[in-house]
Design an enzyme around this catalytic site. Structure first.
Site, PDB file in Angstrom:
ATOM      1  N   ASP A 180       9.371   2.601   1.612  1.00  0.00           N
ATOM      2  CA  ASP A 180       8.208   3.322   2.138  1.00  0.00           C
ATOM      3  C   ASP A 180       8.121   3.016   3.630  1.00  0.00           C
ATOM      4  O   ASP A 180       7.692   1.934   4.034  1.00  0.00           O
ATOM      5  CB  ASP A 180       6.949   2.845   1.386  1.00  0.00           C
ATOM      6  CG  ASP A 180       5.675   3.488   1.918  1.00  0.00           C
ATOM      7  OD1 ASP A 180       5.695   3.993   3.055  1.00  0.00           O
ATOM      8  OD2 ASP A 180       4.659   3.456   1.198  1.00  0.00           O
TER       9      ASP A 180
ATOM     10  N   LYS B 235       2.683  10.046   8.312  1.00  0.00           N
ATOM     11  CA  LYS B 235       1.974   9.549   9.502  1.00  0.00           C
ATOM     12  C   LYS B 235       2.483  10.140  10.826  1.00  0.00           C
ATOM     13  O   LYS B 235       2.091  11.242  11.191  1.00  0.00           O
ATOM     14  CB  LYS B 235       1.999   8.024   9.521  1.00  0.00           C
ATOM     15  CG  LYS B 235       1.042   7.419   8.464  1.00  0.00           C
ATOM     16  CD  LYS B 235       0.796   5.966   8.728  1.00  0.00           C
ATOM     17  CE  LYS B 235      -0.124   5.312   7.715  1.00  0.00           C
ATOM     18  NZ  LYS B 235      -1.536   5.508   7.983  1.00  0.00           N
TER      19      LYS B 235
ATOM     20  N   PHE C 146       0.859  -1.188   0.000  1.00  0.00           N
ATOM     21  CA  PHE C 146       0.000   0.000   0.000  1.00  0.00           C
ATOM     22  C   PHE C 146       0.889   1.229   0.000  1.00  0.00           C
ATOM     23  O   PHE C 146       1.752   1.384   0.860  1.00  0.00           O
ATOM     24  CB  PHE C 146      -0.941   0.034   1.217  1.00  0.00           C
ATOM     25  CG  PHE C 146      -1.919   1.175   1.124  1.00  0.00           C
ATOM     26  CD1 PHE C 146      -3.080   1.051   0.382  1.00  0.00           C
ATOM     27  CD2 PHE C 146      -1.661   2.403   1.728  1.00  0.00           C
ATOM     28  CE1 PHE C 146      -3.975   2.119   0.250  1.00  0.00           C
ATOM     29  CE2 PHE C 146      -2.545   3.474   1.608  1.00  0.00           C
ATOM     30  CZ  PHE C 146      -3.702   3.324   0.863  1.00  0.00           C
TER      31      PHE C 146
HETATM   32  C1  LIG Z   1       2.979   2.195   3.920  1.00  0.00           C
HETATM   33  C2  LIG Z   1       2.095   3.346   3.544  1.00  0.00           C
HETATM   34  N1  LIG Z   1       2.423   4.125   2.517  1.00  0.00           N
HETATM   35  C3  LIG Z   1       1.647   5.166   2.149  1.00  0.00           C
HETATM   36  C4  LIG Z   1       0.483   5.470   2.798  1.00  0.00           C
HETATM   37  C5  LIG Z   1      -0.350   6.622   2.351  1.00  0.00           C
HETATM   38  O1  LIG Z   1      -0.267   7.674   3.264  1.00  0.00           O
HETATM   39  P1  LIG Z   1      -1.365   8.840   3.241  1.00  0.00           P
HETATM   40  O2  LIG Z   1      -2.668   8.227   3.605  1.00  0.00           O
HETATM   41  O3  LIG Z   1      -0.849   9.837   4.260  1.00  0.00           O
HETATM   42  O4  LIG Z   1      -1.370   9.407   1.858  1.00  0.00           O
HETATM   43  C6  LIG Z   1       0.089   4.662   3.878  1.00  0.00           C
HETATM   44  C7  LIG Z   1      -1.179   4.934   4.574  1.00  0.00           C
HETATM   45  O5  LIG Z   1      -1.782   4.079   5.189  1.00  0.00           O
HETATM   46  C8  LIG Z   1       0.906   3.580   4.258  1.00  0.00           C
HETATM   47  O6  LIG Z   1       0.575   2.775   5.280  1.00  0.00           O
END
Ligand SMILES: Cc1ncc(COP(=O)(O)O)c(C=O)c1O
Length: 391
Positions: free
Chosen positions: A215, A244, A128
């Site tokens: 990520d 986050k 994700f």
């Molecule tokens: C691993 C990871 N990358 C990216 C995101 C996306 O972040 P945002 O919701 O702040 O755009 C999330 C959100 O849950 C995530 O868990």
């Protein structure tokens, strides 16, 4: 009132009014133990005094100027994040998706610099990365992508935790410029890869001149018991994305890079109005101060171990519990059946949890959770699981 909201979320029937540390109170005055932290955001708990003070003070002083001018707080935050992560430069934005967009754009600039006209990024199944068009394309979930076609070009998907699959792509494509992966998959079900996975990816990237982009939006900022999850393995990537927990609820994200990847952005080729403004960066600096002063990275490691052991004691061997896994305060309990209804049952009992990938109970408690509160989480969740499995 909710009739005026786009229906992007199936919301639980509760509204919170106030929080303090790991506790939340709803509009009826009921108290809840938060074992989710707003999905890995409020690592310092709610209404952290140091962060609240910094936000209030900065709001009175200066909220925003734009990136047309120097922002000392942004420069200070960049330096501290780079020193903590081993990176060299930061780009600030407002969310995780934007941080990953920046990473993907860096990969493309990197590819064009090597005269690859259609650069591709290897991404993982069950990953994700966000909801913008490029990041939902990078995301390994049909549910996230469905209805938004045409997707963005330039991604090649492989199974997670499978080095051979990456090598096979390397043997069959000349367009690859980078690998983008989560060190532990969050939304995908708290999937912890083999210990040598990141090391193997680093090696393949080095062999082919690709960027390794991690990520760390869910895993970063101390959640797993190191500042960044890759630090458990000694692997230094070329790009790290964070968001986050960086602002403990104030929206801020960052794309951190080193080496060639750190020098590819130039005036005019990327930007965002709000990114790294004085309010957000002041909040993030206060978050870093608190994590350091309260020794929360080490605490996350210790408490995470306590929780994993507690769950294994209470639940291991129980029919229906497939696996208990995680690192630091990122914990998944996989059942043998869909268990989304546990979220509502937990709420009724005064506990906030999440279920992801249909069958995995996901716990992301604040890093400030005490040993006693951790024990409460273990007992309450275990009881819910036992009741649920007993039918
Ligand atoms: C691993 C990871 N990358 C990216 C995101 C996306 O972040 P945002 O919701 O702040 O755009 C999330 C959100 O849950 C995530 O868990």
């Amino acid at each position: 009132m909710a009739d005026y909201l786009m229906a992007t979320y199936a919301r639980l029937p509760v509204q919170f009014e106030r929080g303090e540390g790991v506790w939340l109170w709803d509009t009826e005055g009921r108290q809840y133990l938060d074992a989710l932290s707003g999905i890995a955001v409020c690592s310092l708990g709610h209404a952290h005094p140091g962060v609240a003070q910094a936000i209030a003070d900065q709001a009175r002083r200066l909220v925003h100027t734009s990136n047309l001018y120097g922002i000392t707080l942004q420069e200070q935050l960049a330096e501290r994040l780079c020193k903590l992560s081993g990176m060299e430069r930061a780009f600030f934005c407002n969310s995780g998706a934007e941080a990953n967009e920046a990473a993907i754009k860096i990969a493309r600039l990197y590819g064009h610099g090597r005269e690859i006209t259609t650069p591709s990024v290897i991404v993982m199944e069950n990953s994700f990365h966000g909801r913008t068009l490029a990041t939902l394309t990078a995301t390994g979930s049909r549910k996230v992508q469905a209805g938004f076609e045409p997707l963005v070009q330039g991604f090649i998907r492989v199974p997670y935790n499978d080095l051979q699959a990456i090598k096979t792509v390397a043997d069959n494509s000349n367009d690859v410029v980078a690998v983008l992966a989560e060190p532990i998959q969050g939304e995908g079900g708290i999937n912890v890869p083999d210990p040598d996975y990141l090391l193997g990816m680093r090696q393949i990237c080095d062999d082919h001149g690709w960027l390794l982009m991690l990520d760390e939006i869910q895993t970063g900022m101390g959640r797993t018991g190191e500042w960044f999850a890759c630090q458990h393995t000694g692997v230094l990537p070329d790009v790290i994305t964070v968001a986050k927990a960086l602002g403990n609820g104030v929206p801020i994200g960052a794309c951190l890079a080193r080496g060639t990847a750190a020098g590819l952005m130039h005036p005019g080729n990327h930007g965002t109005t709000f990114g790294g403004n004085p309010l957000a960066t002041r909040a993030a600096l206060a978050v870093l101060d608190a994590i350091e002063q309260e020794r929360l990275v080490a605490h996350a490691a210790e408490l995470g171990q306590q929780l994993l052991e507690g769950f294994r004691e209470q639940l291991a061997g129980l029919t229906g519990v497939k696996e208990i896994r995680g690192l630091g305060l990122m914990i998944g309990i996989e059942l043998d059946r869909p268990c989304a209804e546990l979220v509502g049952r937990a709420l009724e009992s005064g506990l906030l949890i999440n279920v992801t990938a249909e069958r995995v109970i996901r716990l992301l408690p604040p890093l400030v959770t005490t040993a006693h509160q951790g024990q409460m989480i273990v007992e309450k969740v275990s009881e819910l699981v036992r009741e649920f499995l007993a039918g």
